[in-house]
Enzyme design. Structure first.
Site, PDB file in Angstrom:
ATOM      1  N   HIS A 156      28.289  44.198  57.671  1.00 49.25           N
ATOM      2  CA  HIS A 156      28.948  45.387  58.231  1.00 49.25           C
ATOM      3  C   HIS A 156      28.334  45.705  59.582  1.00 49.25           C
ATOM      4  O   HIS A 156      27.762  46.780  59.797  1.00 49.25           O
ATOM      5  CB  HIS A 156      28.825  46.602  57.291  1.00 49.25           C
ATOM      6  CG  HIS A 156      29.685  46.488  56.070  1.00 49.25           C
ATOM      7  ND1 HIS A 156      29.582  47.340  54.991  1.00 49.25           N
ATOM      8  CD2 HIS A 156      30.675  45.625  55.751  1.00 49.25           C
ATOM      9  CE1 HIS A 156      30.469  47.001  54.075  1.00 49.25           C
ATOM     10  NE2 HIS A 156      31.137  45.958  54.512  1.00 49.25           N
TER      11      HIS A 156
ATOM     12  N   HIS B 217      40.521  40.549  47.568  1.00 52.03           N
ATOM     13  CA  HIS B 217      40.050  41.521  48.567  1.00 52.03           C
ATOM     14  C   HIS B 217      40.166  40.862  49.937  1.00 52.03           C
ATOM     15  O   HIS B 217      39.785  39.697  50.110  1.00 52.03           O
ATOM     16  CB  HIS B 217      38.585  41.862  48.233  1.00 52.03           C
ATOM     17  CG  HIS B 217      37.901  42.791  49.165  1.00 52.03           C
ATOM     18  ND1 HIS B 217      38.548  43.687  49.977  1.00 52.03           N
ATOM     19  CD2 HIS B 217      36.570  42.975  49.405  1.00 52.03           C
ATOM     20  CE1 HIS B 217      37.655  44.381  50.658  1.00 52.03           C
ATOM     21  NE2 HIS B 217      36.448  43.957  50.350  1.00 52.03           N
TER      22      HIS B 217
ATOM     23  N   GLU C 165      38.734  41.599  52.861  1.00 50.09           N
ATOM     24  CA  GLU C 165      37.652  41.627  53.857  1.00 50.09           C
ATOM     25  C   GLU C 165      37.251  40.195  54.206  1.00 50.09           C
ATOM     26  O   GLU C 165      37.364  39.274  53.387  1.00 50.09           O
ATOM     27  CB  GLU C 165      36.452  42.428  53.339  1.00 50.09           C
ATOM     28  CG  GLU C 165      35.503  42.822  54.462  1.00 50.09           C
ATOM     29  CD  GLU C 165      34.467  43.876  54.066  1.00 50.09           C
ATOM     30  OE1 GLU C 165      34.413  44.277  52.884  1.00 50.09           O
ATOM     31  OE2 GLU C 165      33.695  44.282  54.964  1.00 50.09           O
TER      32      GLU C 165
ATOM     33  N   ASP D 154      34.707  38.441  54.473  1.00 52.10           N
ATOM     34  CA  ASP D 154      33.740  37.640  53.720  1.00 52.10           C
ATOM     35  C   ASP D 154      34.384  36.976  52.496  1.00 52.10           C
ATOM     36  O   ASP D 154      33.767  36.112  51.874  1.00 52.10           O
ATOM     37  CB  ASP D 154      32.508  38.461  53.314  1.00 52.10           C
ATOM     38  CG  ASP D 154      32.848  39.759  52.628  1.00 52.10           C
ATOM     39  OD1 ASP D 154      33.893  40.337  52.952  1.00 52.10           O
ATOM     40  OD2 ASP D 154      32.066  40.206  51.777  1.00 52.10           O
TER      41      ASP D 154
ATOM     42  N   HIS E  90      36.150  47.320  47.074  1.00 47.62           N
ATOM     43  CA  HIS E  90      35.498  48.177  48.008  1.00 47.62           C
ATOM     44  C   HIS E  90      36.404  48.714  49.106  1.00 47.62           C
ATOM     45  O   HIS E  90      36.037  49.635  49.845  1.00 47.62           O
ATOM     46  CB  HIS E  90      34.332  47.332  48.567  1.00 47.62           C
ATOM     47  CG  HIS E  90      33.852  47.511  49.913  1.00 47.62           C
ATOM     48  ND1 HIS E  90      33.825  46.550  50.879  1.00 47.62           N
ATOM     49  CD2 HIS E  90      33.315  48.618  50.489  1.00 47.62           C
ATOM     50  CE1 HIS E  90      33.288  46.992  51.970  1.00 47.62           C
ATOM     51  NE2 HIS E  90      32.975  48.232  51.785  1.00 47.62           N
TER      52      HIS E  90
ATOM     53  N   ASP F 129      33.923  42.416  44.811  1.00 51.82           N
ATOM     54  CA  ASP F 129      32.691  43.107  45.237  1.00 51.82           C
ATOM     55  C   ASP F 129      32.010  43.849  44.075  1.00 51.82           C
ATOM     56  O   ASP F 129      30.775  43.926  44.012  1.00 51.82           O
ATOM     57  CB  ASP F 129      33.008  44.130  46.339  1.00 51.82           C
ATOM     58  CG  ASP F 129      33.120  43.498  47.723  1.00 51.82           C
ATOM     59  OD1 ASP F 129      32.552  42.414  47.927  1.00 51.82           O
ATOM     60  OD2 ASP F 129      33.775  44.093  48.592  1.00 51.82           O
TER      61      ASP F 129
ATOM     62  N   TYR G 238      22.935  47.415  46.632  1.00 45.97           N
ATOM     63  CA  TYR G 238      24.347  47.229  46.943  1.00 45.97           C
ATOM     64  C   TYR G 238      25.152  48.456  46.516  1.00 45.97           C
ATOM     65  O   TYR G 238      25.930  49.003  47.288  1.00 45.97           O
ATOM     66  CB  TYR G 238      24.842  45.980  46.205  1.00 45.97           C
ATOM     67  CG  TYR G 238      26.220  45.511  46.584  1.00 45.97           C
ATOM     68  CD1 TYR G 238      26.398  44.612  47.626  1.00 45.97           C
ATOM     69  CD2 TYR G 238      27.340  45.941  45.883  1.00 45.97           C
ATOM     70  CE1 TYR G 238      27.665  44.165  47.967  1.00 45.97           C
ATOM     71  CE2 TYR G 238      28.604  45.501  46.217  1.00 45.97           C
ATOM     72  CZ  TYR G 238      28.761  44.604  47.256  1.00 45.97           C
ATOM     73  OH  TYR G 238      30.013  44.168  47.586  1.00 45.97           O
TER      74      TYR G 238
ATOM     75  N   HIS H 211      29.913  38.125  45.181  1.00 51.92           N
ATOM     76  CA  HIS H 211      28.622  37.993  45.862  1.00 51.92           C
ATOM     77  C   HIS H 211      27.540  37.849  44.792  1.00 51.92           C
ATOM     78  O   HIS H 211      27.513  38.627  43.837  1.00 51.92           O
ATOM     79  CB  HIS H 211      28.273  39.242  46.682  1.00 51.92           C
ATOM     80  CG  HIS H 211      29.159  39.499  47.852  1.00 51.92           C
ATOM     81  ND1 HIS H 211      29.241  38.660  48.929  1.00 51.92           N
ATOM     82  CD2 HIS H 211      29.997  40.540  48.129  1.00 51.92           C
ATOM     83  CE1 HIS H 211      30.089  39.166  49.817  1.00 51.92           C
ATOM     84  NE2 HIS H 211      30.566  40.292  49.356  1.00 51.92           N
TER      85      HIS H 211
HETATM   86 FE1  FEO Z   1      34.173  44.284  50.737  1.00 50.61          FE
HETATM   87 FE2  FEO Z   1      32.319  41.596  50.049  1.00 50.61          FE
HETATM   88  O1  FEO Z   1      33.544  42.570  50.976  1.00 50.61           O
END
Ligand code: FEO
Length: 490
Positions: A23, A79, A81, A83, A147, A166, A194, A227
């Protein structure tokens, strides 16, 4: 490289040992991370999520060593995002018409990032399923704000694997994939880091989502996050942890953080910490300099604390900028049921303490009177700081204290505590939303629905009570539904 997960499911993700920031520079990673992608080979071949865009080439290379890309029947994007969906562009250059299954909000984000509205998107909602053969199905569960608004989870029947993205993950890199194979203390430390730094503002949604998933009565043999590790040993443990953390979590712990121009505010912090320990040796006390220490660790400690004490020297009659930045983050994380107080050293005026007090009050903390000390604290001032710590410890104690005679009772010493008035904004808010207030507040973005005003943009006329607001209503700021609203005066 692939790792066998269960039956026909393999991990085809990417480890990232060297990443230090996420981020932008807002989240410092101390243990690396991984971007977990999964390949399911039943009668249909399905790819669940991809990896960070920086690893697109490597991802495709690894995947091609395992399968012919043209055999992929479906791509599920839990998701958008970067990543997780970052390698989509490179993948779809190779297999352009492959169907992508995702939420409606994800299409907006994916197109916004990759600029390919022509991709073969298929929108799914909670409860929708996709038959992948051999008697197995993928069942989709939307999980907005865990997220991003687009987030969802995917459940594989038969194998009972929940691909949670996430949620339940952690920025943690290890050559082992499963939770029972790694250092447990490291793992749980990263899980809490996290959650506290990323998911705290959405705690109400976490509880609601977990209850919804549990209500389906589906067996969960594994939770395959996007993750870190895969939970295969007692996966319920992380669900239970999330329920605990989402419920206004706190320990018997006080966190003190400060910035200090000339070491004077630091001296105050040390004496206050000592005073707390004098009175309540059982309470954990941690002290941090925000200018020098890991911001995300401090936020994790704030998350764990029943109360915080925030100090700053006064500079140009305001607080030092790193303290201000920290208070802004704390406001955004929307901690609940915590106490707080301000302190600081000053020369000719002490504006920093007043401003910190106001900011803490506005952020929803129950504040105690602040403490100011002029110039460098001398012996007497240090005793006063210690006495202030003793007062705070007594006031915030979670159990009966066997309090010994204390410095605070020394007749020569009058605490310097300054009764800082509650911020005007907080008073106004309390008056506007008193006991008979009918307003509802969005727990995600804090937008307030006032029945007197309604929401004419969605056809909700002024004077409409919350119970009469239609179910299709969406928060104008964050686009989430009525279920994320609570009474403003609760
Ligand atoms: Fe919200 Fe791991 O990205």
């Amino acid at each position: 490289m692939t790792i066998h997960v269960k039956n026909n499911v393999h991990w085809v993700g990417q480890r990232d040992w060297e990443i230090q920031e996420f981020h932008g520079t807002e989240f410092k990673m101390t243990k690396g991370t991984s971007y977990n992608s999964y390949l399911i080979r039943e009668e249909k071949t399905v790819l669940i999520d991809t990896v960070d865009h920086r690893f697109s080439y490597q991802f495709l290379q690894n995947l091609e060593m395992e399968i012919d890309l043209n055999t992929i029947d479906y791509i599920v994007i839990n998701h958008a995002e970067e990543d997780h969906a970052g390698a989509l562009a490179a993948l779809l250059e190779r297999i352009p018409n492959t169907p992508i299954y995702c939420t409606e909000a994800a299409i907006d984000s994916i197109v916004g990032h990759h600029h390919h509205p022509e991709w073969n998107f298929n929108t799914v909602k909670t409860g929708d399923s996709l038959d992948i053969g051999n008697g197995k199905q993928l069942v989709f569960v939307e999980s907005p704000m865990l997220h991003w608004p687009d987030s969802m989870m995917t459940y594989l029947t038969g194998d009972a694997i929940l691909f949670s993205n996430d949620a339940f993950g952690q920025h943690y890199c290890d050559e082992h994939l499963f939770n029972d194979e790694v250092d447990q203390a490291e793992l749980m430390e990263q899980c809490l880091r996290y959650y506290s730094n990323i998911l705290t503002p959405f705690s109400n949604l976490v509880i609601a989502k977990i209850k919804e998933v549990l209500s389906f009565n589906l067996p969960v043999d594994m939770i395959a996050t996007s993750h870190g590790i895969v939970w295969r040993d007692n996966p319920v443990q992380i669900i239970e942890k999330y329920l605990q953390w989402a419920d206004d979590y706190q320990e018997d712990r006080i966190t003190i953080f400060y910035d200090s121009m000339s070491n004077n505010t630091r001296m105050m912090a040390d004496a206050i910490a000592q005073g707390i320990h004098d009175v309540d040796p059982g309470v954990a006390v941690k002290v941090f300099n925000v200018a020098r220490q890991d911001k995300n660790e401090i936020l994790a400690q704030v998350f764990r604390s029943k109360g915080i004490l925030v100090g700053s020297s006064t500079m140009n009659n305001v607080m030092m900028p790193k303290v201000a930045g920290m208070l802004e983050e704390i406001t955004g994380l929307r901690f609940k049921q915590k106490k707080a107080g301000a302190f600081g050293s000053y020369g000719w005026n002490g504006g920093a303490v007043d401003r910190i007090h106001s900011r803490l009050t506005d952020a929803g903390f129950e504040t105690v009177a602040g403490l100011k000390s002029k110039w460098r604290p001398d012996g007497k001032a240090m005793r006063i700081c210690r006495a202030h710590g003793q007062q705070v410890a007594k006031q915030w104690a979670l159990h009966e204290l066997n309090v010994p005679p204390m410095i605070i009772e020394d007749a020569d010493v009058q605490p310097l505590s300054v009764a800082v008035p509650v911020a005007k904004t907080a008073v106004a808010t309390q008056e506007a939303h008193g006991d008979d207030c009918q307003c509802m507040i969005c727990t995600v973005c804090n937008w307030v629905y006032d029945p007197a005003i309604g929401e004419p943009n969605q056809g909700v006329e002024p004077g409409t009570t919350w119970s009469d607001v239609p179910d299709y209503f969406l928060c104008p700021d964050c686009n989430l539904g009525k279920d994320v609203f609570v009474a403003h005066n609760r």
